[in-house]
Design a protein around this motif. Sequence first.
Motif, PDB file in Angstrom:
ATOM      1  N   MET A   1       9.659 -11.695  61.233  1.00  0.00           N
ATOM      2  CA  MET A   1       9.543 -10.561  60.292  1.00  0.00           C
ATOM      3  C   MET A   1       8.232 -10.653  59.498  1.00  0.00           C
ATOM      4  N   LEU A   3       6.246 -10.767  56.559  1.00  0.00           N
ATOM      5  CA  LEU A   3       6.501 -10.955  55.135  1.00  0.00           C
ATOM      6  C   LEU A   3       5.335 -10.507  54.268  1.00  0.00           C
ATOM      7  N   LEU A   6       3.812  -6.051  52.303  1.00  0.00           N
ATOM      8  CA  LEU A   6       4.022  -5.291  51.096  1.00  0.00           C
ATOM      9  C   LEU A   6       3.031  -5.710  50.034  1.00  0.00           C
ATOM     10  N   SER A   7       1.959  -5.012  49.913  1.00  0.00           N
ATOM     11  CA  SER A   7       1.029  -5.356  48.847  1.00  0.00           C
ATOM     12  C   SER A   7       0.068  -4.225  48.608  1.00  0.00           C
ATOM     13  N   VAL A  77       2.048   2.971  52.348  1.00  0.00           N
ATOM     14  CA  VAL A  77       2.915   3.156  51.179  1.00  0.00           C
ATOM     15  C   VAL A  77       4.278   3.740  51.562  1.00  0.00           C
ATOM     16  N   ASN A 142      11.725  -0.461  59.999  1.00  0.00           N
ATOM     17  CA  ASN A 142      12.657   0.453  59.353  1.00  0.00           C
ATOM     18  C   ASN A 142      12.310   1.893  59.739  1.00  0.00           C
ATOM     19  N   THR A 144      12.764   5.187  59.472  1.00  0.00           N
ATOM     20  CA  THR A 144      13.371   6.251  58.652  1.00  0.00           C
ATOM     21  C   THR A 144      13.015   7.622  59.237  1.00  0.00           C
ATOM     22  N   MET A 210      11.033  12.895  45.438  1.00  0.00           N
ATOM     23  CA  MET A 210      10.316  11.902  44.628  1.00  0.00           C
ATOM     24  C   MET A 210       9.531  12.521  43.485  1.00  0.00           C
ATOM     25  N   PHE A 211       8.681  13.466  43.796  1.00  0.00           N
ATOM     26  CA  PHE A 211       7.749  13.984  42.793  1.00  0.00           C
ATOM     27  C   PHE A 211       8.361  15.053  41.897  1.00  0.00           C
ATOM     28  N   GLN A 427      -4.559 -10.732  46.422  1.00  0.00           N
ATOM     29  CA  GLN A 427      -3.876 -11.391  47.552  1.00  0.00           C
ATOM     30  C   GLN A 427      -4.788 -12.409  48.209  1.00  0.00           C
TER      31      GLN A 427
ATOM     32  N   PRO B  69       4.743 -10.321  48.563  1.00  0.00           N
ATOM     33  CA  PRO B  69       5.226  -9.038  48.034  1.00  0.00           C
ATOM     34  C   PRO B  69       5.730  -9.104  46.591  1.00  0.00           C
ATOM     35  N   GLN B 111       7.918   5.881  41.814  1.00  0.00           N
ATOM     36  CA  GLN B 111       8.526   6.296  43.076  1.00  0.00           C
ATOM     37  C   GLN B 111       7.921   5.577  44.274  1.00  0.00           C
ATOM     38  N   GLN B 112       6.594   5.421  44.270  1.00  0.00           N
ATOM     39  CA  GLN B 112       6.015   4.711  45.413  1.00  0.00           C
ATOM     40  C   GLN B 112       6.379   3.223  45.354  1.00  0.00           C
ATOM     41  N   MET B 115       9.926   2.977  46.610  1.00  0.00           N
ATOM     42  CA  MET B 115       9.973   3.168  48.051  1.00  0.00           C
ATOM     43  C   MET B 115       9.596   1.887  48.786  1.00  0.00           C
ATOM     44  N   LYS B 116       8.556   1.212  48.280  1.00  0.00           N
ATOM     45  CA  LYS B 116       8.152  -0.039  48.929  1.00  0.00           C
ATOM     46  C   LYS B 116       9.283  -1.063  48.829  1.00  0.00           C
ATOM     47  N   GLU B 118      12.590  -0.409  48.394  1.00  0.00           N
ATOM     48  CA  GLU B 118      13.795  -0.021  49.137  1.00  0.00           C
ATOM     49  C   GLU B 118      13.587  -0.097  50.654  1.00  0.00           C
ATOM     50  N   GLN B 119      12.364   0.206  51.077  1.00  0.00           N
ATOM     51  CA  GLN B 119      12.145   0.246  52.522  1.00  0.00           C
ATOM     52  C   GLN B 119      11.674  -1.080  53.094  1.00  0.00           C
ATOM     53  N   MET B 120      11.099  -1.926  52.232  1.00  0.00           N
ATOM     54  CA  MET B 120      10.572  -3.175  52.780  1.00  0.00           C
ATOM     55  C   MET B 120      11.132  -4.423  52.112  1.00  0.00           C
ATOM     56  N   LEU B 121      10.937  -4.533  50.790  1.00  0.00           N
ATOM     57  CA  LEU B 121      11.312  -5.785  50.138  1.00  0.00           C
ATOM     58  C   LEU B 121      12.825  -6.029  50.146  1.00  0.00           C
ATOM     59  N   PRO B 123      15.278  -4.849  52.155  1.00  0.00           N
ATOM     60  CA  PRO B 123      15.805  -5.269  53.467  1.00  0.00           C
ATOM     61  C   PRO B 123      15.400  -6.707  53.823  1.00  0.00           C
ATOM     62  N   MET B 124      14.149  -7.088  53.453  1.00  0.00           N
ATOM     63  CA  MET B 124      13.707  -8.462  53.717  1.00  0.00           C
ATOM     64  C   MET B 124      14.552  -9.446  52.920  1.00  0.00           C
TER      65      MET B 124
END
Lengths: 429, 146
Positions: A1, A3, A6-7, A77, A142, A144, A210-211, A427, B69, B111-112, B115-116, B118-121, B123-124
């Motif tokens: 996976m 890891l 996400l950054s 994003v 994922n 979606t 969202m917005f 990072q 993350p 929101q963004q 989303m990060k 809920e969709q990535m962290l 589940p990980m």
Amino acid sequence: MELNGLSIDQAPPISAPVRFFITAPIFGLIAGILIFFSDSATLMSRFSIESIVITHTITIGFLGFIMLGALTQMLPVLVGAKMPKVVFVAKYSFILITLGLIFMILGLLHNDICTYLSILGLAGGFLMMLGSMAIALKGVNNFTPTVKAISTSIFFATTIVIMGIFLLYSYTDDNISEYQIIIANIHSVWAIFGFGGILIIGVSFQVLPMFYVAPKFKSFCKKRVVWLISTGLFLWLVFSLFKEDYTIFAKAWIALFFWAFATTVWLKLNRRRRPISDVTVWYWRTASIFLSLGAFLWIFDEYFKHEYIVMVAVLIGGGFIISIMIGMLYKVVPFLVWFHLNGMGYMSIPTMNEMINKNLSKAQFILFVLSLIGFIFSFYIPILLQISALAFCISMIILEYNIISPILIYKKIIKTKPDFDMSLFSQKD
Amino acid sequence: MSTIKEFLTNDHSKCDEIFASMEEEAVKSLENTRPLCEEFIAQTEKHFQMEERVMFLEFETKTGMTQGPTMMMRQEHTQMRALMKDMLNAIEINNKDKFFGYSETLMILLQQHNMKEEQMLYPMAQQHLSAESDRIVDMMSSLTAQ
């Protein structure tokens, strides 16, 4: 996976999407100038060289650029997909597509070697960008509804680029056959509905709730609509190639779902929790109205020997897709400026609402909508074409100013010292 | 019992709900918005702490990733805390334009960010911490914001 998936560092530098965004209104302006020097009789034929040049100046130079710029930003994003070598790809595909489009305009208008050069530029630029996006999407776990919609739209984008290159190549030879007209029909419908339309639908699943805190889209809608539209688009391909008389069924199928989407957007905006009604909401509403009108006119046009097809293009290409793109720019560009500056430790930044002059964005909106209405009526009142083209040009100049304003704020602030040293957060590779 | 992902995702929705009520009130008048703004800030702060003091720590211990993350999510929490303070200040000086400027920026950032997560962290995290999921959710729900 994965890891490291996400950054903030995974999001591309601000220059990657922004160079596409600030170039788009320039091509919009060029299209406006070309319309100004055209006449409505020539533009009534979708196969006149002028119509093809103007259409592609808008679809590639304006819509394509905004969509590609937005995708470089959205993939990390919204989707968590990392485009390989994003800085390199964004920069060189931008250069190639820009040159390709300029050569295409010159080549088609003067019928010379520029057309060959444009094939190289457009094919190289688009395929590099779309290939990089496809690789990024391959790594997504994922899946979606938004990811599915973006992937589907990238598939359609790739096919329309290939068809477009074939058609462009055929223009180097003056004999345009019936077969090429069929390909052009598939190319244009897949471009508008398959690339632009499906991308907008997929992104709206996320963006509207969202917005604007609008109600979420129903599960059926999120799971099935993209497949249903894609089915309609494939039927369009099959009928166009083998049973032309039946294309009306595919057309009705596609138009029905886009009309349903337009209605859904309107109703969701009515039920949104966020009370703010800014120019971006106006753009969504405008898109909804123009899409509904365009969808019905597209079917209606079938019974009038395609007399109204250019009007359909104005309604759907202009009123629906351009409207959404401009509305999105007004939200995304100020946010990107704020986000990147804040992420670098700058705390004294104007708020998003202070970066773009509200009155100017309203003026831009009004001029843009008036120009579209003028273009539609210029089929009956030819004098309206020049006035509308002028309004369109001014709206594009104001749009450019509105988009550049936040960028200038970014450039000014970045020359100063940050309030906080954020290097601790950067990072480590 | 809900999973880590479900628990934290539901908590995002609670914060969104209060945020929407706060903005609805702010359109009418900023004077009466303060209690809702404070409620939103308290709820969001509790959420941040459930993550920073429980879930992120467990995730980092399990995966050994402290620079990945979770670090970026902490940075975005810092950005959002500053914006929430700015919103309160805008209410203090009764400046609607400023308030909506900050709330708009916060809304998109939030929101963004969600989303990060809920969709990535999440589940990980769920995958790596599935065996301890109930214990972690328990710890998060019993947490009192500091």
